[in-house]
Design a protein around this motif. Structure first.
Motif, PDB file in Angstrom:
ATOM      1  N   ALA A  87      48.918  38.772  43.625  1.00 43.91           N
ATOM      2  CA  ALA A  87      50.217  38.129  43.423  1.00 43.91           C
ATOM      3  C   ALA A  87      50.135  36.675  43.870  1.00 43.91           C
ATOM      4  N   SER A  88      50.684  35.780  43.071  1.00 45.77           N
ATOM      5  CA  SER A  88      50.554  34.346  43.342  1.00 45.77           C
ATOM      6  C   SER A  88      51.230  33.908  44.641  1.00 45.77           C
ATOM      7  N   GLY A  89      52.204  34.627  45.126  1.00 43.68           N
ATOM      8  CA  GLY A  89      52.903  34.231  46.342  1.00 43.68           C
ATOM      9  C   GLY A  89      52.208  34.639  47.631  1.00 43.68           C
ATOM     10  N   LYS A  90      51.076  35.294  47.536  1.00 42.55           N
ATOM     11  CA  LYS A  90      50.356  35.779  48.718  1.00 42.55           C
ATOM     12  C   LYS A  90      49.381  34.709  49.203  1.00 42.55           C
ATOM     13  N   VAL A  91      49.832  33.879  50.149  1.00 41.14           N
ATOM     14  CA  VAL A  91      49.071  32.727  50.604  1.00 41.14           C
ATOM     15  C   VAL A  91      47.797  33.116  51.353  1.00 41.14           C
ATOM     16  N   PHE A  92      47.866  34.058  52.250  1.00 37.67           N
ATOM     17  CA  PHE A  92      46.728  34.392  53.104  1.00 37.67           C
ATOM     18  C   PHE A  92      45.942  35.604  52.602  1.00 37.67           C
ATOM     19  N   LEU A  93      46.183  36.016  51.386  1.00 31.64           N
ATOM     20  CA  LEU A  93      45.571  37.222  50.860  1.00 31.64           C
ATOM     21  C   LEU A  93      44.047  37.155  50.809  1.00 31.64           C
ATOM     22  N   LEU A  94      43.477  36.062  50.369  1.00 29.72           N
ATOM     23  CA  LEU A  94      42.027  35.980  50.246  1.00 29.72           C
ATOM     24  C   LEU A  94      41.349  36.074  51.608  1.00 29.72           C
ATOM     25  N   GLY A  95      42.008  35.612  52.643  1.00 32.80           N
ATOM     26  CA  GLY A  95      41.487  35.782  54.002  1.00 32.80           C
ATOM     27  C   GLY A  95      41.455  37.247  54.393  1.00 32.80           C
ATOM     28  N   ARG A  96      42.501  37.984  54.020  1.00 32.45           N
ATOM     29  CA  ARG A  96      42.539  39.423  54.322  1.00 32.45           C
ATOM     30  C   ARG A  96      41.497  40.182  53.504  1.00 32.45           C
ATOM     31  N   VAL A  97      41.268  39.734  52.270  1.00 33.22           N
ATOM     32  CA  VAL A  97      40.231  40.352  51.438  1.00 33.22           C
ATOM     33  C   VAL A  97      38.863  40.121  52.082  1.00 33.22           C
ATOM     34  N   SER A  98      38.604  38.903  52.522  1.00 34.07           N
ATOM     35  CA  SER A  98      37.337  38.595  53.191  1.00 34.07           C
ATOM     36  C   SER A  98      37.169  39.418  54.462  1.00 34.07           C
ATOM     37  N   THR A  99      38.250  39.583  55.214  1.00 39.03           N
ATOM     38  CA  THR A  99      38.205  40.394  56.430  1.00 39.03           C
ATOM     39  C   THR A  99      37.860  41.845  56.104  1.00 39.03           C
ATOM     40  N   ALA A 100      38.420  42.372  55.023  1.00 41.93           N
ATOM     41  CA  ALA A 100      38.121  43.749  54.604  1.00 41.93           C
ATOM     42  C   ALA A 100      36.646  43.892  54.236  1.00 41.93           C
ATOM     43  N   ILE A 101      36.092  42.879  53.587  1.00 45.87           N
ATOM     44  CA  ILE A 101      34.681  42.909  53.188  1.00 45.87           C
ATOM     45  C   ILE A 101      33.786  42.855  54.425  1.00 45.87           C
ATOM     46  N   VAL A 102      34.112  41.957  55.353  1.00 49.56           N
ATOM     47  CA  VAL A 102      33.351  41.843  56.605  1.00 49.56           C
ATOM     48  C   VAL A 102      33.427  43.144  57.403  1.00 49.56           C
ATOM     49  N   GLY A 103      34.594  43.774  57.389  1.00 47.69           N
ATOM     50  CA  GLY A 103      34.784  45.033  58.112  1.00 47.69           C
ATOM     51  C   GLY A 103      33.879  46.153  57.609  1.00 47.69           C
ATOM     52  N   LEU A 104      33.425  46.041  56.383  1.00 41.57           N
ATOM     53  CA  LEU A 104      32.505  47.027  55.814  1.00 41.57           C
ATOM     54  C   LEU A 104      31.038  46.663  56.061  1.00 41.57           C
ATOM     55  N   GLY A 105      30.808  45.476  56.635  1.00 39.80           N
ATOM     56  CA  GLY A 105      29.442  45.064  56.943  1.00 39.80           C
ATOM     57  C   GLY A 105      28.798  44.150  55.925  1.00 39.80           C
ATOM     58  N   TYR A 106      29.595  43.578  55.018  1.00 37.17           N
ATOM     59  CA  TYR A 106      29.074  42.676  53.993  1.00 37.17           C
ATOM     60  C   TYR A 106      29.540  41.257  54.289  1.00 37.17           C
ATOM     61  N   LYS A 107      28.913  40.288  53.645  1.00 38.72           N
ATOM     62  CA  LYS A 107      29.257  38.888  53.890  1.00 38.72           C
ATOM     63  C   LYS A 107      29.883  38.281  52.632  1.00 38.72           C
ATOM     64  N   PRO A 108      31.184  37.972  52.692  1.00 37.10           N
ATOM     65  CA  PRO A 108      31.836  37.335  51.531  1.00 37.10           C
ATOM     66  C   PRO A 108      31.515  35.847  51.493  1.00 37.10           C
ATOM     67  N   GLY A 109      31.377  35.342  50.268  1.00 36.11           N
ATOM     68  CA  GLY A 109      31.178  33.910  50.091  1.00 36.11           C
ATOM     69  C   GLY A 109      32.517  33.214  49.893  1.00 36.11           C
ATOM     70  N   THR A 110      32.450  31.959  49.517  1.00 35.44           N
ATOM     71  CA  THR A 110      33.656  31.171  49.276  1.00 35.44           C
ATOM     72  C   THR A 110      34.302  31.594  47.961  1.00 35.44           C
ATOM     73  N   PRO A 111      35.597  31.945  48.006  1.00 34.80           N
ATOM     74  CA  PRO A 111      36.285  32.349  46.762  1.00 34.80           C
ATOM     75  C   PRO A 111      36.372  31.200  45.761  1.00 34.80           C
ATOM     76  N   VAL A 112      36.199  31.538  44.504  1.00 36.91           N
ATOM     77  CA  VAL A 112      36.348  30.573  43.419  1.00 36.91           C
ATOM     78  C   VAL A 112      37.591  30.983  42.644  1.00 36.91           C
ATOM     79  N   LEU A 113      38.603  30.115  42.647  1.00 37.60           N
ATOM     80  CA  LEU A 113      39.859  30.409  41.965  1.00 37.60           C
ATOM     81  C   LEU A 113      39.732  30.108  40.481  1.00 37.60           C
ATOM     82  N   GLU A 114      40.241  31.030  39.667  1.00 41.09           N
ATOM     83  CA  GLU A 114      40.247  30.805  38.223  1.00 41.09           C
ATOM     84  C   GLU A 114      41.505  30.026  37.852  1.00 41.09           C
ATOM     85  N   PRO A 115      41.380  29.159  36.858  1.00 41.90           N
ATOM     86  CA  PRO A 115      42.555  28.373  36.467  1.00 41.90           C
ATOM     87  C   PRO A 115      43.635  29.215  35.846  1.00 41.90           C
TER      88      PRO A 115
END
Length: 115
Positions: A87-115
């Motif tokens: 959802a476009s109004g979710k400002v901190f969402l990508l940080g939470r997604v990265s946290t979920a990935i790290v919590g599983l033991g993987y390393k997320p890279g920098t998100p690339v936003l699509e236009p």
């Protein structure tokens, strides 16, 4: 030998026609999906290091789909990345997604936003 070739050609032609007919019928029944832009959703692609098997990919996808605001998550196993629709109004969402990935033991890279 000639009769065998014509029989094979006829069988291949019939099989091709049934595939085309089935695809056309499905296209008529299934309406085209709405574009992400029309729905007000955003999309980001996040590289994921350490994802080496389909089980890893399934775990990441399942965890990310549980993040509040994520509407879809798809894994591109070949490119070792995650495509997140949210959802476009979710400002901190990508940080939470990265946290979920790290919590599983993987390393997320920098998100690339699509236009």
């Amino acid at each position: 030998m000639k009769n065998q070739r014509s029989g094979v050609a006829a069988a291949l032609s019939a099989a091709l026609m049934s595939l085309v007919t089935a695809n056309l019928a499905q296209a008529v029944e299934d309406p085209p999906p709405m574009s992400v832009r029309a729905t007000g959703l955003k999309v980001a692609t996040i590289p994921v290091e350490g994802m080496v098997c389909l089980s890893c990919a399934a775990s990441i996808k399942k965890a990310v789909r549980k993040v509040d605001g994520v509407t879809d998550a798809e894994i591109d196993f070949v490119h070792r990345s995650l495509r997140v629709t949210y959802a476009s109004g979710k400002v901190f969402l990508l940080g939470r997604v990265s946290t979920a990935i790290v919590g599983l033991g993987y390393k997320p890279g920098t998100p690339v936003l699509e236009p």
